[in-house]
Design a protein around this motif. Sequence first.
Motif, PDB file in Angstrom:
ATOM      1  N   SER A  74       0.813  -1.215   0.000  1.00 39.40           N
ATOM      2  CA  SER A  74       0.000   0.000   0.000  1.00 39.40           C
ATOM      3  C   SER A  74       0.845   1.263   0.000  1.00 39.40           C
ATOM      4  O   SER A  74       0.408   2.306  -0.507  1.00 39.40           O
ATOM      5  CB  SER A  74      -0.940   0.006   1.212  1.00 39.40           C
ATOM      6  N   ARG A  75       2.053   1.187   0.516  1.00 39.47           N
ATOM      7  CA  ARG A  75       2.914   2.372   0.505  1.00 39.47           C
ATOM      8  C   ARG A  75       3.240   2.787  -0.930  1.00 39.47           C
ATOM      9  O   ARG A  75       3.237   3.982  -1.260  1.00 39.47           O
ATOM     10  CB  ARG A  75       4.213   2.092   1.264  1.00 39.47           C
ATOM     11  N   HIS A  76       3.498   1.817  -1.771  1.00 38.91           N
ATOM     12  CA  HIS A  76       3.830   2.126  -3.154  1.00 38.91           C
ATOM     13  C   HIS A  76       2.585   2.535  -3.941  1.00 38.91           C
ATOM     14  O   HIS A  76       2.668   3.337  -4.876  1.00 38.91           O
ATOM     15  CB  HIS A  76       4.510   0.925  -3.799  1.00 38.91           C
ATOM     16  N   VAL A  77       1.435   1.990  -3.560  1.00 41.25           N
ATOM     17  CA  VAL A  77       0.179   2.405  -4.185  1.00 41.25           C
ATOM     18  C   VAL A  77      -0.089   3.875  -3.885  1.00 41.25           C
ATOM     19  O   VAL A  77      -0.410   4.673  -4.794  1.00 41.25           O
ATOM     20  CB  VAL A  77      -0.979   1.519  -3.688  1.00 41.25           C
ATOM     21  N   LEU A  78       0.044   4.265  -2.640  1.00 39.17           N
ATOM     22  CA  LEU A  78      -0.188   5.659  -2.266  1.00 39.17           C
ATOM     23  C   LEU A  78       0.849   6.578  -2.898  1.00 39.17           C
ATOM     24  O   LEU A  78       0.535   7.713  -3.280  1.00 39.17           O
ATOM     25  CB  LEU A  78      -0.166   5.786  -0.747  1.00 39.17           C
ATOM     26  N   GLU A  79       2.081   6.092  -3.032  1.00 41.69           N
ATOM     27  CA  GLU A  79       3.106   6.881  -3.707  1.00 41.69           C
ATOM     28  C   GLU A  79       2.714   7.153  -5.155  1.00 41.69           C
ATOM     29  O   GLU A  79       2.868   8.278  -5.658  1.00 41.69           O
ATOM     30  CB  GLU A  79       4.443   6.153  -3.661  1.00 41.69           C
ATOM     31  N   ALA A  80       2.197   6.112  -5.847  1.00 41.01           N
ATOM     32  CA  ALA A  80       1.781   6.299  -7.235  1.00 41.01           C
ATOM     33  C   ALA A  80       0.656   7.320  -7.334  1.00 41.01           C
ATOM     34  O   ALA A  80       0.636   8.171  -8.238  1.00 41.01           O
ATOM     35  CB  ALA A  80       1.339   4.963  -7.828  1.00 41.01           C
ATOM     36  N   THR A 132      -6.661  -3.494  -4.620  1.00 41.46           N
ATOM     37  CA  THR A 132      -5.449  -2.734  -4.318  1.00 41.46           C
ATOM     38  C   THR A 132      -5.787  -1.378  -3.721  1.00 41.46           C
ATOM     39  O   THR A 132      -5.193  -0.957  -2.719  1.00 41.46           O
ATOM     40  CB  THR A 132      -4.620  -2.566  -5.607  1.00 41.46           C
ATOM     41  N   LEU A 133      -6.742  -0.678  -4.326  1.00 43.08           N
ATOM     42  CA  LEU A 133      -7.135   0.635  -3.800  1.00 43.08           C
ATOM     43  C   LEU A 133      -7.841   0.504  -2.455  1.00 43.08           C
ATOM     44  O   LEU A 133      -7.659   1.336  -1.558  1.00 43.08           O
ATOM     45  CB  LEU A 133      -8.030   1.348  -4.806  1.00 43.08           C
ATOM     46  N   GLU A 134      -8.644  -0.525  -2.303  1.00 48.28           N
ATOM     47  CA  GLU A 134      -9.342  -0.742  -1.039  1.00 48.28           C
ATOM     48  C   GLU A 134      -8.350  -0.982   0.088  1.00 48.28           C
ATOM     49  O   GLU A 134      -8.488  -0.421   1.191  1.00 48.28           O
ATOM     50  CB  GLU A 134     -10.299  -1.921  -1.167  1.00 48.28           C
ATOM     51  N   ALA A 135      -7.330  -1.812  -0.153  1.00 49.30           N
ATOM     52  CA  ALA A 135      -6.342  -2.097   0.884  1.00 49.30           C
ATOM     53  C   ALA A 135      -5.556  -0.845   1.263  1.00 49.30           C
ATOM     54  O   ALA A 135      -5.113  -0.698   2.414  1.00 49.30           O
ATOM     55  CB  ALA A 135      -5.384  -3.187   0.406  1.00 49.30           C
ATOM     56  N   ALA A 136      -5.389   0.072   0.303  1.00 50.53           N
ATOM     57  CA  ALA A 136      -4.659   1.314   0.571  1.00 50.53           C
ATOM     58  C   ALA A 136      -5.569   2.407   1.102  1.00 50.53           C
ATOM     59  O   ALA A 136      -5.090   3.530   1.361  1.00 50.53           O
ATOM     60  CB  ALA A 136      -3.969   1.787  -0.709  1.00 50.53           C
TER      61      ALA A 136
END
Length: 418
Positions: A34-40, A66-70
């Motif tokens: 999730s850290r990399h998802v939020l970074e994107a 992926t978005l739900e987990a983040a």
Amino acid sequence: MTETPATQPPGAADAVRHWTARLLWLSCHRRPDSRHVLEALRSGADPRAAATAALGHRIGGLLWRTLEAAGALDALADGREVLARAVEVQRLRELLLVPRALELAVGPLTRAGFEPLVLKGPCEAVRYPGNGLRPFDDLDLLLPSGQHAEALRVLRDAGWELARPEARDRYDSVLVHHAAPEMPLELHYALEAWYDRASSLRSDELWARRRPVDLFGVRAYALPAPEELVALCAHAAKPYHGFARLMWVADLAMLLGKMAEQGEDLDWGRVRALAAEGRCATALAAGLSLARLAGAESPAGLRALPSTGWRAEALRRLVAGEWVLRSAPPIHLRFALADDRRRRAMLLIGYAHPFPGVRGRLWYLRNVRHALRRWRDLRHGPGGPGGPGGPGGPGAGSQARPGRENLAVGPFSVRPGR
């Protein structure tokens, strides 16, 4: 987590495309960080464009997860409801329709003494970490050609009906059942027609390596992991596929990721031998290179691609991973993914597969000239493979054979695949 090799472009529009593509690749990880998802998302990824692309790539459920987990579903804005509906439909199909359709298809055959090998869809879906994350539109079963006629009789006695006339150049029969009309059955006796054969994998050899499995509560047969990995790569590399859908890459990531989670060792020596025997080492290398962008590691030697010439440039662009927001892969991948020149020559002939009669001969001559021009441009044309104005330049899409309709979803135009 494996990093994508591409660096962030300097332009704002290019940055948006880069980070949106990055978000799609992160969604294909078995366990997205999730850290990399939020970074994107912070760096400029467009979630609504990602949702449109994800539906075209058949990974809508993976993006939603992926978005739900983040905690970032709200970033979809007005695209949230559309994606939510699509994800829920796929979840219900897997829970309600798939087990019923599998029993209707596999049950009569196994009770009659057949051992049908299930290909793709259900075998991959059970590896995903959630229901409805791996959509598929039909069931693919494989039996040896000598058993095909009797298996068809058994299925028709069980209520299945042929959905199209049998054709001389086909490699399967398509059937539908009134109790599961949304899930047709393709009963294969080969993997592809002669004009689409980019490898030497043989259906009878794969069927001979089947093993019993339980799929959605139905007793069936599937491939061992090494054979399945090679077969998945060869399928995704077919000339009218060209790895055009991220779903096929996600399949590889889920297979390898689940084995790693369970502490299972994949026999990579066996994988190498199968790819060499099936003359699909390039397809395997491309598949594993793309799966690495989705977080799945593999031996570097098996990811080795041609290093010089037009094939090297075509495959370099493929495995860089930035194509996911563009149109379908360019036509030169039809030839670049094949291992040897003889196969590439046969694919060139198959590209202009004729219709019967005078009309067919005229169509054949016209399209052979077109294919040869494409080949000339590919080897010697302006910009080289994938360059501006070349066969892989902007706007170049896959050239579907007449009778193979393109599927337009969002920014995509690809032949329907599974």
